[in-house]
Design a protein around this motif. Sequence first.
Motif, PDB file in Angstrom:
ATOM      1  N   SER A 148      14.987   6.146   3.420  1.00  0.00           N
ATOM      2  CA  SER A 148      13.720   5.955   3.724  1.00  0.00           C
ATOM      3  C   SER A 148      13.561   4.912   4.495  1.00  0.00           C
ATOM      4  CB  SER A 148      12.922   5.687   2.068  1.00  0.00           C
ATOM      5  OG  SER A 148      13.173   7.033   1.525  1.00  0.00           O
ATOM      6  N   ALA A 149      14.216   3.744   4.542  1.00  0.00           N
ATOM      7  CA  ALA A 149      14.062   2.551   5.054  1.00  0.00           C
ATOM      8  C   ALA A 149      14.336   2.833   6.716  1.00  0.00           C
ATOM      9  CB  ALA A 149      15.197   1.500   4.666  1.00  0.00           C
ATOM     10  N   LEU A 150      15.042   3.989   6.878  1.00  0.00           N
ATOM     11  CA  LEU A 150      15.162   3.863   8.571  1.00  0.00           C
ATOM     12  C   LEU A 150      14.121   4.725   8.968  1.00  0.00           C
ATOM     13  CD1 LEU A 150      19.203   4.901   8.641  1.00  0.00           C
ATOM     14  CD2 LEU A 150      18.137   2.846   9.839  1.00  0.00           C
ATOM     15  N   THR A 171       0.995  -1.134  -0.058  1.00  0.00           N
ATOM     16  CA  THR A 171       0.031  -0.028   0.138  1.00  0.00           C
ATOM     17  C   THR A 171       0.939   1.309  -0.021  1.00  0.00           C
ATOM     18  OG1 THR A 171      -1.800   1.000   1.087  1.00  0.00           O
ATOM     19  CG2 THR A 171      -0.229   0.228   2.485  1.00  0.00           C
ATOM     20  N   ARG A 172       0.191   2.545  -0.105  1.00  0.00           N
ATOM     21  CA  ARG A 172       0.732   3.622   0.087  1.00  0.00           C
ATOM     22  C   ARG A 172       0.555   4.420   1.106  1.00  0.00           C
ATOM     23  NH1 ARG A 172       3.516   5.497  -4.699  1.00  0.00           N
ATOM     24  NH2 ARG A 172       2.966   4.318  -6.488  1.00  0.00           N
ATOM     25  N   VAL A 173       1.515   4.860   2.192  1.00  0.00           N
ATOM     26  CA  VAL A 173       1.113   5.320   3.597  1.00  0.00           C
ATOM     27  C   VAL A 173       1.375   6.694   3.269  1.00  0.00           C
ATOM     28  CG1 VAL A 173       1.517   5.486   6.020  1.00  0.00           C
ATOM     29  CG2 VAL A 173       1.699   3.183   4.758  1.00  0.00           C
ATOM     30  N   ALA A 174       0.258   7.626   3.890  1.00  0.00           N
ATOM     31  CA  ALA A 174       0.431   9.005   3.677  1.00  0.00           C
ATOM     32  C   ALA A 174       1.580   9.621   4.586  1.00  0.00           C
ATOM     33  CB  ALA A 174      -0.633   9.621   4.173  1.00  0.00           C
ATOM     34  N   MET A 175       2.835   9.156   4.288  1.00  0.00           N
ATOM     35  CA  MET A 175       4.042   9.597   4.926  1.00  0.00           C
ATOM     36  C   MET A 175       5.211  10.014   3.818  1.00  0.00           C
ATOM     37  SD  MET A 175       5.274   6.369   6.732  1.00  0.00           S
ATOM     38  CE  MET A 175       6.922   6.998   7.030  1.00  0.00           C
ATOM     39  N   HIS A 176       6.139  10.663   4.108  1.00  0.00           N
ATOM     40  CA  HIS A 176       7.296  10.942   3.615  1.00  0.00           C
ATOM     41  C   HIS A 176       8.743  11.037   4.216  1.00  0.00           C
ATOM     42  CE1 HIS A 176       8.190  15.419   3.441  1.00  0.00           C
ATOM     43  NE2 HIS A 176       7.073  15.284   3.446  1.00  0.00           N
ATOM     44  N   PRO A 177       9.718  10.485   4.018  1.00  0.00           N
ATOM     45  CA  PRO A 177       9.866   9.390   2.912  1.00  0.00           C
ATOM     46  C   PRO A 177       9.399   8.120   3.362  1.00  0.00           C
ATOM     47  CG  PRO A 177      11.781   9.759   4.248  1.00  0.00           C
ATOM     48  CD  PRO A 177      10.950  10.882   4.831  1.00  0.00           C
ATOM     49  N   GLY A 178       9.336   7.416   1.951  1.00  0.00           N
ATOM     50  CA  GLY A 178       8.775   5.901   2.591  1.00  0.00           C
ATOM     51  C   GLY A 178       7.347   5.497   2.351  1.00  0.00           C
ATOM     52  N   SER A 179       6.726   6.267   1.489  1.00  0.00           N
ATOM     53  CA  SER A 179       5.263   6.117   1.433  1.00  0.00           C
ATOM     54  C   SER A 179       4.838   4.766   0.965  1.00  0.00           C
ATOM     55  CB  SER A 179       4.609   7.205   0.407  1.00  0.00           C
ATOM     56  OG  SER A 179       5.072   7.268  -0.631  1.00  0.00           O
ATOM     57  N   VAL A 180       5.507   4.189  -0.009  1.00  0.00           N
ATOM     58  CA  VAL A 180       5.423   3.000  -0.527  1.00  0.00           C
ATOM     59  C   VAL A 180       5.926   1.678   0.511  1.00  0.00           C
ATOM     60  CG1 VAL A 180       5.608   1.449  -2.682  1.00  0.00           C
ATOM     61  CG2 VAL A 180       5.448   3.992  -2.844  1.00  0.00           C
ATOM     62  N   ALA A 182      15.492  12.272  -0.091  1.00  0.00           N
ATOM     63  CA  ALA A 182      15.447  11.213   0.888  1.00  0.00           C
ATOM     64  C   ALA A 182      16.701  10.397   0.774  1.00  0.00           C
ATOM     65  CB  ALA A 182      14.159  10.321   0.432  1.00  0.00           C
ATOM     66  N   HIS A 183      17.630  10.596  -0.138  1.00  0.00           N
ATOM     67  CA  HIS A 183      18.870   9.780  -0.340  1.00  0.00           C
ATOM     68  C   HIS A 183      19.888  10.092   0.592  1.00  0.00           C
ATOM     69  CE1 HIS A 183      19.420  13.174  -2.775  1.00  0.00           C
ATOM     70  NE2 HIS A 183      20.468  12.656  -2.858  1.00  0.00           N
ATOM     71  N   LEU A 184      19.799  11.216   1.246  1.00  0.00           N
ATOM     72  CA  LEU A 184      20.877  11.777   2.002  1.00  0.00           C
ATOM     73  C   LEU A 184      20.931  11.205   3.413  1.00  0.00           C
ATOM     74  CD1 LEU A 184      20.514  15.649   0.943  1.00  0.00           C
ATOM     75  CD2 LEU A 184      22.272  13.800   0.133  1.00  0.00           C
ATOM     76  N   LEU A 185      21.864  10.313   3.571  1.00  0.00           N
ATOM     77  CA  LEU A 185      21.925   9.504   4.960  1.00  0.00           C
ATOM     78  C   LEU A 185      22.803  10.276   5.651  1.00  0.00           C
ATOM     79  CD1 LEU A 185      21.156   6.839   6.158  1.00  0.00           C
ATOM     80  CD2 LEU A 185      23.299   5.874   5.242  1.00  0.00           C
ATOM     81  N   ALA A 186      23.970  10.948   5.313  1.00  0.00           N
ATOM     82  CA  ALA A 186      24.798  11.492   6.233  1.00  0.00           C
ATOM     83  C   ALA A 186      24.166  12.511   7.228  1.00  0.00           C
ATOM     84  CB  ALA A 186      25.798  12.200   5.479  1.00  0.00           C
ATOM     85  N   SER A 187      23.014  13.279   6.718  1.00  0.00           N
ATOM     86  CA  SER A 187      22.199  14.404   7.610  1.00  0.00           C
ATOM     87  C   SER A 187      21.368  13.404   8.815  1.00  0.00           C
ATOM     88  CB  SER A 187      21.326  15.102   6.655  1.00  0.00           C
ATOM     89  OG  SER A 187      20.318  14.388   6.193  1.00  0.00           O
ATOM     90  N   LEU A 188      20.974  12.393   8.332  1.00  0.00           N
ATOM     91  CA  LEU A 188      20.480  11.373   9.192  1.00  0.00           C
ATOM     92  C   LEU A 188      21.595  11.208  10.591  1.00  0.00           C
ATOM     93  CD1 LEU A 188      17.794  10.351  10.303  1.00  0.00           C
ATOM     94  CD2 LEU A 188      18.365   8.158   9.024  1.00  0.00           C
ATOM     95  N   ALA A 189      22.426  11.103  10.258  1.00  0.00           N
ATOM     96  CA  ALA A 189      23.809  10.509  10.997  1.00  0.00           C
ATOM     97  C   ALA A 189      24.051  11.422  12.030  1.00  0.00           C
ATOM     98  CB  ALA A 189      24.851   9.862  10.329  1.00  0.00           C
TER      99      ALA A 189
END
Length: 451
Positions: free
Chosen positions: A346-348, A315-324, A414-421
Motif C-alpha cells: 500500500s505504501a508503494l 482522510t480517506r482517499v477513494a483508491m485501493h490499496p492505501g485509502s487511509v 494488498a500485502h503481496l510485495l513479491a508480485s509488485l517486484a
Amino acid sequence: MTETPETTAADVTPPEAASPNVTPPNVTPLTVAPTDEADDSNAEFRSVDAQIALTLDAAVRPQPVRVAISEAQGLLCAEEVVAEHALPGFDQAAVDGYAVRSVDVRAAGEEPVQLPVVGEIPAGSRQPRRLQPGQAVRVDTGAPLPTLADAVIPTAYTDGHQAKVTVHRSVPSAGYVRRAGEDVQIGDVAVRKGDTIGSAQVGLLAAVGRAKVLVYPRPRVSIVSVGDELVDVDRTPSVGQVYDVNSYALAAAARDAGAEVSRVGIVPGDPKRLREVVEGRLLMSEIVVVAGGAGGTSGDEVHAALSDLGHIDLTRVAMHPGSVQGFGRLGPDSVPTFLIPGNPMSALVVFEVLVRPLIRAARGTRNPHRRVVGARLLSPVTSTKGRRGYLRGQLLRDEANGEYLVQPLGTSGAHLLASLAEANCLITVDEDLTEVAAGEQVKVTFLAQRA
C-alpha cells in the motif's frame, strides 16, 4: 491449427494500443481481487484526483544553484544558456584530405587534376596559412582551413601524395567543410530553461565554453518508518516483529523519482520521539514521508503527535490499496508531509500515485505524471466499488501486430510485495467499475524499463 502470436515483456514506453482479437499463449486467467482493507463502505472519500491536486499545489521548487557541468547531469536547467561562442568557432576540415579552392578542382570529374601541396595543417594548429590559386594544403580532420580555401578533397578522392597530389573527383564549394557557427551561432540558445541535462547537454555546454550552469537541485526527501514492531534488516526479528521494508523501498522510489533522499529509518511509536525526529527533518527537507503513520490507533497517535507542527488532513482517499492516508504542511516552511500506510504494498502504491508526482513537480518537470497508455486485459479483474483500483500487472507486446496486452499479477491482498517486484505497470480500474472482463481495454501506468 491457429497460430498464436508471440508476446514479450514491454521494455519501452509503449504507444496507445489498438484492440484486435488476439489470444496470447500460456496465459492462465487470473482474478485480482480487492484489497484486504477494512470495510468502510459508509465512510466519506475524497477523490484521487482531488488528493493529487491538493498535494501538487504544495510543490515547492528548491532555489537554483550554480554547479560545474560535470555535476549537472540529471538535473533541470534553470537558465537559458546563450552561446557566447560559435560552434564550430572557425571553418574546419570535416575529413582528412586536402584544402583547396573548389574552382581549381572543378574539372576533376572529367580528368585528373594535379595540384602542388604547399604545406600541412594539423588539428589544433594556430598558425595562419594562406592558399594561393592552384594550390592544395594537406589538412587533418578538425584543422582550420587556410585563407581562400572553400572545400576539402577527401584523401580517398586522391592518390595521397604529399608533394603533388592528383585529384580524381571534384567537390562543390563548402564540400567536407564545417562552417563556423554551422552548429551553434553566437546568441543561440544552447540549452533551454527546464531542459533535463543529459550527456548531450553536458557536451554542448562544454562545446560553447560553459564551465558552470544554473540548475534546480534535487528536492530533499526524508523517509521515516514508524512502528514498535519494526527491526532493521541486519537484525533477526523475534515473534511479532517484522523487517523495516518501507524505509528502504520508499527511499529507492524517491531516488528513482529524482530526489536527494535521507532514509531516517525506524522511529518508535513514542509520540515525543517521533515529533522530535520529524521536526528535525522539516528543517532539511522539501518533502517528508512517514510510513506507518496512517490507519488504526497508531495512525491516530502519529497524527496527534505531529499536529503541533502544523495541520495534517487525515482522510480517506477513494483508491485501493492505501485509502487511509494523511497530508499536510508542517513546520515554519510549510513542508509537504505525507502519512502513508505501513503496509509495504500500500505504501508503494500511495507513493507512486501521490508522492512521486510531487517530487517530479518540485524538480520542475513539466509533466510530473508517468505516461498512461491503453492495453488489452488478458485475465479478468475485480475491484472495489467507489474506489479507483491500482492493480499489479505485466505489460506485454504482441510481436505479430504491436498491440499491447496486460497480464494481472498476484492474488488477493494488498500485502503481496513479491508480485509488485515482478510488475512493470499498474492497471487502473475506474471507481465506477467492480469487474473488468478479459479482452477489454484498461488504462495502464507504465512503471519502469527493464535492463
